[in-house]
Design a protein around this motif. Structure first.
Motif, PDB file in Angstrom:
ATOM      1  N   CYS A  34      -3.615   2.011  12.839  1.00 17.13           N
ATOM      2  CA  CYS A  34      -3.394   1.775  11.697  1.00 17.13           C
ATOM      3  C   CYS A  34      -1.961   1.895  11.005  1.00 17.13           C
ATOM      4  O   CYS A  34      -1.515   3.000  11.492  1.00 17.13           O
ATOM      5  CB  CYS A  34      -4.265   3.001  10.965  1.00 17.13           C
ATOM      6  SG  CYS A  34      -5.997   2.978  11.459  1.00 17.13           S
ATOM      7  N   ARG A  35      -1.632   1.107  10.250  1.00  9.30           N
ATOM      8  CA  ARG A  35      -0.532   1.316   9.755  1.00  9.30           C
ATOM      9  C   ARG A  35      -0.059   2.486   8.645  1.00  9.30           C
ATOM     10  O   ARG A  35       0.890   2.867   8.871  1.00  9.30           O
ATOM     11  CB  ARG A  35       0.035  -0.108   8.721  1.00  9.30           C
ATOM     12  CG  ARG A  35       0.041  -1.389   9.537  1.00  9.30           C
ATOM     13  CD  ARG A  35       1.430  -1.441  10.015  1.00  9.30           C
ATOM     14  NE  ARG A  35       2.219  -1.592   9.198  1.00  9.30           N
ATOM     15  CZ  ARG A  35       2.805  -2.585   8.182  1.00  9.30           C
ATOM     16  NH1 ARG A  35       2.384  -3.933   8.211  1.00  9.30           N
ATOM     17  NH2 ARG A  35       3.821  -2.484   7.298  1.00  9.30           N
ATOM     18  N   LEU A  36      -1.162   2.705   8.075  1.00  7.54           N
ATOM     19  CA  LEU A  36      -1.175   4.068   7.626  1.00  7.54           C
ATOM     20  C   LEU A  36      -2.258   5.117   8.076  1.00  7.54           C
ATOM     21  O   LEU A  36      -3.341   4.674   8.060  1.00  7.54           O
ATOM     22  CB  LEU A  36      -1.616   3.922   5.923  1.00  7.54           C
ATOM     23  CG  LEU A  36      -0.667   3.004   5.069  1.00  7.54           C
ATOM     24  CD1 LEU A  36      -1.294   2.616   3.773  1.00  7.54           C
ATOM     25  CD2 LEU A  36       1.015   3.437   5.103  1.00  7.54           C
ATOM     26  N   ALA A  37      -1.639   5.976   8.715  1.00 13.62           N
ATOM     27  CA  ALA A  37      -2.343   7.191   9.676  1.00 13.62           C
ATOM     28  C   ALA A  37      -2.596   8.597   8.672  1.00 13.62           C
ATOM     29  O   ALA A  37      -1.552   8.819   8.058  1.00 13.62           O
ATOM     30  CB  ALA A  37      -1.898   7.339  10.917  1.00 13.62           C
ATOM     31  N   LEU A  46       0.806  -1.270  -0.041  1.00 10.94           N
ATOM     32  CA  LEU A  46       0.128   0.000  -0.008  1.00 10.94           C
ATOM     33  C   LEU A  46       0.880   1.176  -0.082  1.00 10.94           C
ATOM     34  O   LEU A  46       1.917   1.427   0.587  1.00 10.94           O
ATOM     35  CB  LEU A  46      -0.794  -0.131   1.116  1.00 10.94           C
ATOM     36  CG  LEU A  46      -1.974  -1.105   1.664  1.00 10.94           C
ATOM     37  CD1 LEU A  46      -2.623  -0.936   2.729  1.00 10.94           C
ATOM     38  CD2 LEU A  46      -2.736  -1.115   0.368  1.00 10.94           C
ATOM     39  N   THR A  47       0.401   2.040  -0.595  1.00 10.46           N
ATOM     40  CA  THR A  47       1.199   3.601  -0.651  1.00 10.46           C
ATOM     41  C   THR A  47      -0.040   4.506  -0.612  1.00 10.46           C
ATOM     42  O   THR A  47      -0.929   4.664  -1.280  1.00 10.46           O
ATOM     43  CB  THR A  47       1.790   3.849  -1.915  1.00 10.46           C
ATOM     44  OG1 THR A  47       2.669   2.754  -2.265  1.00 10.46           O
ATOM     45  CG2 THR A  47       2.443   5.278  -2.121  1.00 10.46           C
ATOM     46  N   MET A  48       0.060   5.377   0.466  1.00  9.47           N
ATOM     47  CA  MET A  48      -0.970   6.351   0.837  1.00  9.47           C
ATOM     48  C   MET A  48      -0.401   7.808   0.779  1.00  9.47           C
ATOM     49  O   MET A  48       0.576   8.152   1.192  1.00  9.47           O
ATOM     50  CB  MET A  48      -1.574   6.266   2.110  1.00  9.47           C
ATOM     51  CG  MET A  48      -2.328   7.233   2.597  1.00  9.47           C
ATOM     52  SD  MET A  48      -2.987   7.352   4.341  1.00  9.47           S
ATOM     53  CE  MET A  48      -1.774   8.254   5.054  1.00  9.47           C
ATOM     54  N   ALA A  49      -1.186   8.627  -0.033  1.00  6.52           N
ATOM     55  CA  ALA A  49      -0.963  10.402  -0.155  1.00  6.52           C
ATOM     56  C   ALA A  49      -2.041  10.875   0.716  1.00  6.52           C
ATOM     57  O   ALA A  49      -3.026  10.544   0.040  1.00  6.52           O
ATOM     58  CB  ALA A  49      -0.600  10.559  -1.671  1.00  6.52           C
ATOM     59  N   SER A  50      -1.927  12.001   1.297  1.00  5.60           N
ATOM     60  CA  SER A  50      -2.739  12.810   1.837  1.00  5.60           C
ATOM     61  C   SER A  50      -2.960  14.085   0.842  1.00  5.60           C
ATOM     62  O   SER A  50      -1.729  14.831   0.754  1.00  5.60           O
ATOM     63  CB  SER A  50      -2.796  13.007   3.195  1.00  5.60           C
ATOM     64  OG  SER A  50      -2.579  12.071   3.851  1.00  5.60           O
TER      65      SER A  50
END
Length: 131
Positions: free
Chosen positions: A42-45, A4-8
């Protein structure tokens, strides 16, 4: 393995990205990856003040055969403050229903976008499920 890759992203800041985060997990039955505001679970916050994202918003769960699914967890509100779309590579985006679950294709990739209904900002979560 699920990556997973997350961007805000906030359009109010001329498309500024408030950080890029990555997480991965092996495709072992019962493995869970979560996305939300609560960094303790959460691993991605996401940023703490982005209240359109629940404490635990998205949950990726590995099933008994090494297959992954994603759920938009139903929060305490009857109506969510966001909307979530899912786009699998090569397919048009579709809405993920509030409280709904969809399987992720084995060996596939795509993106989930959590959009704030009241402001021009989003959380974009790209995924890749290794074959």
């Amino acid at each position: 393995m699920l990556e997973l890759t997350m961007a805000s992203v906030s359009a109010a800041d001329a498309g500024a990205t408030a950080g890029m985060l990555m997480a991965d997990a092996p495709s072992d039955p019962g493995t869970v990856l979560r996305v939300g505001r609560d960094a303790a679970v959460c691993r991605l916050a996401t940023p703490d003040d982005w209240l359109f994202v629940s404490r635990i918003h998205l949950e990726f769960l590995c099933g008994p055969q090494g297959d992954w699914q994603v759920s938009w967890l139903h929060g305490s509100l009857a109506e969510p403050s966001s909307e979530v779309t899912l786009a699998l590579t090569g397919q048009p985006a579709q809405a993920l229903p509030y409280g709904g679950t969809v399987p992720l294709p084995h060996g596939g990739s795509g993106e989930l976008v959590v959009r704030d209904r009241t402001a021009p900002r989003s959380v974009n979560v790209a995924f890749y499920h290794e074959a």
